[in-house]
Design a protein around this motif. Structure first.
Motif, PDB file in Angstrom:
ATOM      1  N   GLU A  54     127.709 145.437  76.430  1.00  0.00           N
ATOM      2  CA  GLU A  54     128.984 145.197  76.261  1.00  0.00           C
ATOM      3  C   GLU A  54     129.306 143.855  76.958  1.00  0.00           C
ATOM      4  O   GLU A  54     130.482 143.429  77.204  1.00  0.00           O
ATOM      5  CB  GLU A  54     129.858 146.431  77.003  1.00  0.00           C
ATOM      6  CG  GLU A  54     129.695 147.749  76.210  1.00  0.00           C
ATOM      7  CD  GLU A  54     130.310 148.812  76.890  1.00  0.00           C
ATOM      8  OE1 GLU A  54     130.693 148.668  78.049  1.00  0.00           O
ATOM      9  OE2 GLU A  54     130.911 149.627  76.220  1.00  0.00           O
TER      10      GLU A  54
ATOM     11  N   LEU B 136     135.405 148.556  72.983  1.00  0.00           N
ATOM     12  CA  LEU B 136     135.740 147.440  72.944  1.00  0.00           C
ATOM     13  C   LEU B 136     136.062 146.565  71.446  1.00  0.00           C
ATOM     14  O   LEU B 136     135.704 147.091  70.486  1.00  0.00           O
ATOM     15  CB  LEU B 136     134.752 146.277  73.595  1.00  0.00           C
ATOM     16  CG  LEU B 136     134.319 146.254  74.781  1.00  0.00           C
ATOM     17  CD1 LEU B 136     132.908 145.955  75.157  1.00  0.00           C
ATOM     18  CD2 LEU B 136     135.324 145.379  75.525  1.00  0.00           C
TER      19      LEU B 136
ATOM     20  N   TRP C 294     140.914 146.759  75.095  1.00  0.00           N
ATOM     21  CA  TRP C 294     140.097 147.968  74.883  1.00  0.00           C
ATOM     22  C   TRP C 294     140.923 148.939  74.295  1.00  0.00           C
ATOM     23  O   TRP C 294     141.813 149.545  74.438  1.00  0.00           O
ATOM     24  CB  TRP C 294     139.876 148.427  76.304  1.00  0.00           C
ATOM     25  CG  TRP C 294     138.938 147.853  77.162  1.00  0.00           C
ATOM     26  CD1 TRP C 294     138.798 146.760  78.216  1.00  0.00           C
ATOM     27  CD2 TRP C 294     137.397 148.453  76.993  1.00  0.00           C
ATOM     28  NE1 TRP C 294     137.539 146.732  78.592  1.00  0.00           N
ATOM     29  CE2 TRP C 294     136.741 147.505  78.062  1.00  0.00           C
ATOM     30  CE3 TRP C 294     136.914 149.516  76.453  1.00  0.00           C
ATOM     31  CZ2 TRP C 294     135.329 147.624  78.182  1.00  0.00           C
ATOM     32  CZ3 TRP C 294     135.328 149.598  76.531  1.00  0.00           C
ATOM     33  CH2 TRP C 294     134.465 148.761  77.251  1.00  0.00           C
TER      34      TRP C 294
END
Length: 304
Positions: A26, A121, A143
């Motif tokens: 991420e 994400l 988000w």
């Protein structure tokens, strides 16, 4: 094969490693600042904050899901929040993520939750495509907040057992291949046949081998329980199957040993069924001609 289990304290190191790998994926490595001891207290201490499912592939840790309970005041309903879902790069493409998520959906439904929430994400399109296939919908911004609720949550919860059952069927078909032509059909479960002889059954409870009175002592010695059905009136009926021994799915040679024992019982059962299907008068005439059931004659002397 995929195996999903609840994490235990001995899994702390692998959970921490999965979290670090997820942070790398991420692009958030700089945010990692936990200490394993503190993580362990929250996961396995007296007052736990979250729970973890571990996914294994052929006995090797392959991924994890970390989650905790939530509560919606407007609906007065509990929910489950999925904090982390991760599958090792080399283990992807094997339905491990689906197995983790469907098992979590099953847990949510069992606990009376009406929703399963998580965040994704905004740039993670592969993950979003995966979630859309299961009926989840986006809820929010950078988000993105995603939710699986209502019928979609229930449908996914039912998929876990089906997924595990399909995987087990494939495993059995592969292990049984040396025996002959292996086929499957539906018979209150996935019936497995070898050259037309029924010898095994796969259902949501696992693998079962055909057994009869002659093989019963062997199954008893191996502590293999009989397959049975319990009716609403309390009647318990045992059927002609025995649970597969622990080594049957771990070792190919062991599987073949038990499968051959089941095939012997299957052949005897088929012969008995064939005999029962012959009308008594016809059986008497065949006996007079000196024919055995299943043998074909051409009239007076029974030869061909």
């Amino acid at each position: 094969m995929i195996h999903i289990r609840e994490a235990v304290p001995e899994d702390l190191a692998i959970i921490a490693e999965f979290i670090r790998k997820l942070a790398t994926y991420e692009r958030m490595e700089e945010d990692i600042r936990f200490e394993e001891a503190t993580l362990g207290e929250h996961l396995f201490g007296e007052r736990t904050s979250a729970e973890v499912l571990i996914a294994e592939w052929e006995g090797k840790p392959a991924g994890f899901a970390l989650f905790y309970k939530t509560f919606c005041t407007f609906a007065a309903q509990p929910g489950v929040y999925l904090e982390d879902l991760f599958v090792d790069q080399e283990m992807r493409g094997r339905n491990i993520g689906l197995a983790l998520l469907s098992r979590l959906a099953e847990i949510a439904v069992d606990r009376g939750a009406d929703r399963l929430d998580w965040s994704v994400l905004s740039w993670n399109e592969p993950a979003k495509q995966f979630y859309r296939k299961m009926g989840a919908a986006q809820q929010g911004d950078q988000w993105e907040h995603w939710r699986l609720g209502g019928d979609s949550l229930y449908r996914l919860s039912y998929r876990f057992n089906a997924l595990m059952e399909e995987q087990l069927v494939d495993r059995v078909l592969g292990l049984a291949a040396p025996l002959g032509t292996i086929t499957k059909r539906w018979r209150f479960g996935h019936a497995i046949d070898c050259d037309g002889v029924h010898f095994a059954l796969v259902d949501e409870a696992g693998l079962w081998f055909v057994a009869d009175e002659e093989t019963a002592p062997v199954w008893e010695a191996a502590r293999c329980d009989p397959w049975h059905v319990r009716f609403s009136d309390g009647t318990d009926v045992k059927l002609g199957y025995r649970a597969a021994p622990d080594d049957a799915l771990r070792d190919g040679d062991a599987f073949l040993k038990w499968a051959r024992l089941a095939l012997e019982a299957g052949v005897r059962k088929r012969t008995a069924d064939e005999r029962a299907a012959i009308k008594p008068a016809k059986l008497h005439r065949m006996a007079q001609r000196g024919e055995a059931p299943g043998q074909r004659g051409n009239g007076k002397n029974g030869s061909r």
